[in-house]
Design an enzyme around this catalytic site. Structure first.
Site, PDB file in Angstrom:
ATOM      1  N   GLY A  88       7.718  -1.547  -4.717  1.00  0.00           N
ATOM      2  CA  GLY A  88       6.381  -1.853  -5.227  1.00  0.00           C
ATOM      3  C   GLY A  88       6.451  -2.649  -6.523  1.00  0.00           C
TER       4      GLY A  88
ATOM      5  N   GLY B  47       3.810  -3.763  -8.375  1.00  0.00           N
ATOM      6  CA  GLY B  47       2.546  -3.759  -9.123  1.00  0.00           C
ATOM      7  C   GLY B  47       2.828  -3.536 -10.599  1.00  0.00           C
ATOM      8  CG  PHE B  48      -0.456  -3.227 -13.513  1.00  0.00           C
ATOM      9  CD1 PHE B  48      -0.316  -4.469 -14.106  1.00  0.00           C
ATOM     10  CD2 PHE B  48      -1.711  -2.858 -13.053  1.00  0.00           C
ATOM     11  CE1 PHE B  48      -1.394  -5.329 -14.225  1.00  0.00           C
ATOM     12  CE2 PHE B  48      -2.796  -3.711 -13.171  1.00  0.00           C
ATOM     13  CZ  PHE B  48      -2.639  -4.946 -13.760  1.00  0.00           C
TER      14      PHE B  48
ATOM     15  CD  GLU C 285     -14.631  -3.283 -13.172  1.00  0.00           C
ATOM     16  OE1 GLU C 285     -14.191  -3.290 -14.319  1.00  0.00           O
ATOM     17  OE2 GLU C 285     -13.895  -3.299 -12.158  1.00  0.00           O
TER      18      GLU C 285
ATOM     19  CG  ASP D  59      -2.932   3.628  -9.052  1.00  0.00           C
ATOM     20  OD1 ASP D  59      -2.897   4.001 -10.241  1.00  0.00           O
ATOM     21  OD2 ASP D  59      -3.776   2.817  -8.617  1.00  0.00           O
TER      22      ASP D  59
HETATM   23  C1  LIG Z   1     -10.805  -3.050  -8.009  1.00  0.00           C
HETATM   24  C2  LIG Z   1      -9.951  -2.354  -9.039  1.00  0.00           C
HETATM   25  C3  LIG Z   1     -10.243  -2.504 -10.391  1.00  0.00           C
HETATM   26  C4  LIG Z   1      -9.451  -1.897 -11.357  1.00  0.00           C
HETATM   27  N1  LIG Z   1      -9.749  -2.078 -12.675  1.00  0.00           N
HETATM   28  C5  LIG Z   1      -8.940  -1.550 -13.626  1.00  0.00           C
HETATM   29  C6  LIG Z   1      -9.168  -1.787 -15.018  1.00  0.00           C
HETATM   30  O1  LIG Z   1     -10.132  -2.464 -15.396  1.00  0.00           O
HETATM   31  N2  LIG Z   1      -8.307  -1.252 -15.921  1.00  0.00           N
HETATM   32  C7  LIG Z   1      -7.227  -0.509 -15.509  1.00  0.00           C
HETATM   33  O2  LIG Z   1      -6.478  -0.051 -16.375  1.00  0.00           O
HETATM   34  N3  LIG Z   1      -6.999  -0.252 -14.223  1.00  0.00           N
HETATM   35  C8  LIG Z   1      -7.813  -0.761 -13.277  1.00  0.00           C
HETATM   36  N4  LIG Z   1      -7.567  -0.525 -11.952  1.00  0.00           N
HETATM   37  C9  LIG Z   1      -6.439   0.346 -11.588  1.00  0.00           C
HETATM   38  C10 LIG Z   1      -5.122  -0.356 -11.715  1.00  0.00           C
HETATM   39  O3  LIG Z   1      -5.202  -1.642 -11.142  1.00  0.00           O
HETATM   40  C11 LIG Z   1      -4.085   0.512 -11.009  1.00  0.00           C
HETATM   41  O4  LIG Z   1      -4.060   1.756 -11.677  1.00  0.00           O
HETATM   42  C12 LIG Z   1      -2.718  -0.149 -11.025  1.00  0.00           C
HETATM   43  O5  LIG Z   1      -2.729  -1.376 -10.328  1.00  0.00           O
HETATM   44  C13 LIG Z   1      -1.687   0.763 -10.393  1.00  0.00           C
HETATM   45  O6  LIG Z   1      -0.443   0.142 -10.478  1.00  0.00           O
HETATM   46  P1  LIG Z   1       0.690   0.525  -9.465  1.00  0.00           P
HETATM   47  O7  LIG Z   1       1.869  -0.321  -9.837  1.00  0.00           O
HETATM   48  O8  LIG Z   1       0.868   1.981  -9.389  1.00  0.00           O
HETATM   49  O9  LIG Z   1       0.140   0.106  -8.031  1.00  0.00           O
HETATM   50  P2  LIG Z   1      -0.305  -1.318  -7.486  1.00  0.00           P
HETATM   51  O10 LIG Z   1      -0.726  -2.206  -8.591  1.00  0.00           O
HETATM   52  O11 LIG Z   1      -1.259  -1.025  -6.389  1.00  0.00           O
HETATM   53  O12 LIG Z   1       1.038  -1.901  -6.881  1.00  0.00           O
HETATM   54  C14 LIG Z   1       1.626  -1.345  -5.740  1.00  0.00           C
HETATM   55  C15 LIG Z   1       2.515  -2.381  -5.122  1.00  0.00           C
HETATM   56  O13 LIG Z   1       3.258  -1.783  -4.089  1.00  0.00           O
HETATM   57  C16 LIG Z   1       3.338  -2.665  -2.982  1.00  0.00           C
HETATM   58  N5  LIG Z   1       3.535  -1.835  -1.796  1.00  0.00           N
HETATM   59  C17 LIG Z   1       2.764  -0.839  -1.336  1.00  0.00           C
HETATM   60  N6  LIG Z   1       3.277  -0.319  -0.223  1.00  0.00           N
HETATM   61  C18 LIG Z   1       4.398  -1.016   0.039  1.00  0.00           C
HETATM   62  C19 LIG Z   1       5.363  -0.956   1.090  1.00  0.00           C
HETATM   63  N7  LIG Z   1       5.295  -0.048   2.064  1.00  0.00           N
HETATM   64  N8  LIG Z   1       6.392  -1.846   1.045  1.00  0.00           N
HETATM   65  C20 LIG Z   1       6.481  -2.753   0.061  1.00  0.00           C
HETATM   66  N9  LIG Z   1       5.593  -2.854  -0.945  1.00  0.00           N
HETATM   67  C21 LIG Z   1       4.573  -1.987  -0.948  1.00  0.00           C
HETATM   68  C22 LIG Z   1       1.995  -3.395  -2.992  1.00  0.00           C
HETATM   69  O14 LIG Z   1       2.085  -4.641  -2.325  1.00  0.00           O
HETATM   70  C23 LIG Z   1       1.749  -3.552  -4.486  1.00  0.00           C
HETATM   71  O15 LIG Z   1       2.260  -4.763  -4.987  1.00  0.00           O
HETATM   72  C24 LIG Z   1      -8.344  -1.110 -10.965  1.00  0.00           C
HETATM   73  C25 LIG Z   1      -8.056  -0.952  -9.605  1.00  0.00           C
HETATM   74  C26 LIG Z   1      -8.850  -1.570  -8.645  1.00  0.00           C
HETATM   75  C27 LIG Z   1      -8.510  -1.389  -7.197  1.00  0.00           C
END
Ligand SMILES: Cc1cc2nc3c(=O)[nH]c(=O)nc-3n(C[C@H](O)[C@H](O)[C@H](O)COP(=O)(O)OP(=O)(O)OC[C@H]3O[C@@H](n4cnc5c(N)ncnc54)[C@H](O)[C@@H]3O)c2cc1C
Length: 328
Positions: free
Chosen positions: A11, A13-14, A166, A296
């Site tokens: 993953g 993401g952030f 939003e 997340d």
């Molecule tokens: C519409 C929206 C608005 C938001 N606004 C805010 C805000 O204003 N401020 C704030 O702080 N937070 C906000 N958030 C929340 C924030 O974006 C999330 O908390 C954050 O992105 C979580 O980061 P993460 O790295 O855990 O997951 P993600 O950013 O979801 O990254 C997960 C990654 O894992 C990859 N992945 C998943 N499953 C697989 C798999 N099986 N194989 C390979 N890759 C995979 C995905 O492609 C993705 O790139 C918002 C969320 C949404 C949906």
């Protein structure tokens, strides 16, 4: 089986990207796997959905992000299986990778809470693909209503948390500022934005001041709030609330909640609230060696034992003065 990496991060993401960057800068050999070749900036997905900005604003190519960090290899691949106990992952092409440490940061997926019809008829908003699909659907509805006088173009947003607020705000801005300009005032009068939530106030997890501000802004933008009643069913032409109220609409957006995805469920890790892993203070998963769960996908507590939210609002806009510029 490729076991040449010290750490596998699933993953980008952030959470996962930051972990891979920090490790890579220390010279650790990292394999970063993501299903997409870009990192998505979720906080602005609602503006993509509302056709106010383009996809390039919310995506960053992962490989270019790691240019100069030579010990990190970025691989675009969907991980189909995680064997947490053996720190092994398998990708869709059948390749397997094993490392000394495994970092799981696969984010979340929509939680429809078993609401009948939601999976089939509602549009979730948690990825770039979701946002572009929703944008296309809304555009198609507007085009059709523009062609056919008397046809409404209402949208229902389910969920009065940050994403729902939003999204409803951005869609209402479109109705107020852009639809009259790019289509016609007559069509704008046939576009209504509804916001539905089972709790009485929007932004329930935030301060009373924030709730009042958001409610006031949404009302001024013309959003019709239906608070205090859960959605009983989502249909192709709207929703039925649990009190029997029928709210018709052309499109239903689902911003009603998140849960950890299937990949976590099948990993062998113990799941807590929302299917997420209740990690320890150092983000390790209990019961296995060398497995970390971030972002997340995890239930994380602060130093005082308080649960941290999966999302924090960055003050993102509802109702910018003068309205948005583009209906892309
Ligand atoms: C519409 C929206 C608005 C938001 N606004 C805010 C805000 O204003 N401020 C704030 O702080 N937070 C906000 N958030 C929340 C924030 O974006 C999330 O908390 C954050 O992105 C979580 O980061 P993460 O790295 O855990 O997951 P993600 O950013 O979801 O990254 C997960 C990654 O894992 C990859 N992945 C998943 N499953 C697989 C798999 N099986 N194989 C390979 N890759 C995979 C995905 O492609 C993705 O790139 C918002 C969320 C949404 C949906």
């Amino acid at each position: 089986m490729d076991d040449s990496y010290q750490v596998i991060v699933v993953g980008g993401g952030f959470a996962g990207k930051t972990a891979a960057e920090e490790l890579g800068r220390k010279g650790v050999r990292v394999l970063l796997l993501d299903a997409n070749n870009y990192q998505q900036f979720q906080p602005l997905l609602y503006q993509v959905a509302a056709s106010q900005i383009g996809v390039s604003t919310v995506t960053r190519p992962l490989r270019s992000e790691f240019r100069g960090i030579n010990s990190v290899r970025v691989l675009t691949a969907e991980v189909t299986n995680i064997d947490a106990a053996n720190r092994t992952v398998t990708t869709a092409d059948g390749s397997s990778y094993r490392a000394q440490a495994l970092v799981i940061a696969t984010g979340a997926v929509p939680n429809f809470f078993n609401t009948p019809g939601a999976d089939e008829h509602a549009y979730p908003l948690y990825s770039v693909a979701d946002a572009t699909r929703l944008s296309a659907a809304i555009t198609a509805v507007l085009d059709e209503a523009d062609r056919e006088p008397g046809v409404d173009a209402d949208v229902i947003v389910v969920g009065g948390g940050p994403t729902g607020v939003e999204t409803a705000g951005a869609l209402a801005e479109n109705v107020k500022y852009l639809v009259p300009k790019y289509f016609s005032p007559e069509l704008a009068a046939r576009c209504h934005v509804h916001l539905v939530d089972m709790v009485p106030n929007v932004l329930a997890a935030f301060s009373a001041k924030s709730q009042a501000y958001a409610r006031d802004r949404l009302t001024k933008l013309g959003v019709q709030a239906h608070m205090g009643t859960a959605v009983g069913e989502v249909r192709p032409n709207g929703v039925t609330l649990k009190d029997g109220t029928v709210v018709p609409a052309r499109i239903v957006v689902w911003a009603g909640g998140l849960q950890a995805g299937r990949i976590i469920t099948e990993s062998g890790l113990k799941q807590g609230r929302g299917g997420r892993v209740d990690v320890q203070p150092d983000l390790t998963a209990p019961g296995v060696e060398g497995v970390y769960v971030l972002g997340d996908s995890a239930n994380i507590t602060d130093a005082d034992g308080n649960k941290l939210p999966q999302a924090r609002v960055s003050g993102a806009a509802i109702g910018e003065v003068g309205g948005p510029q583009y209906l892309c």
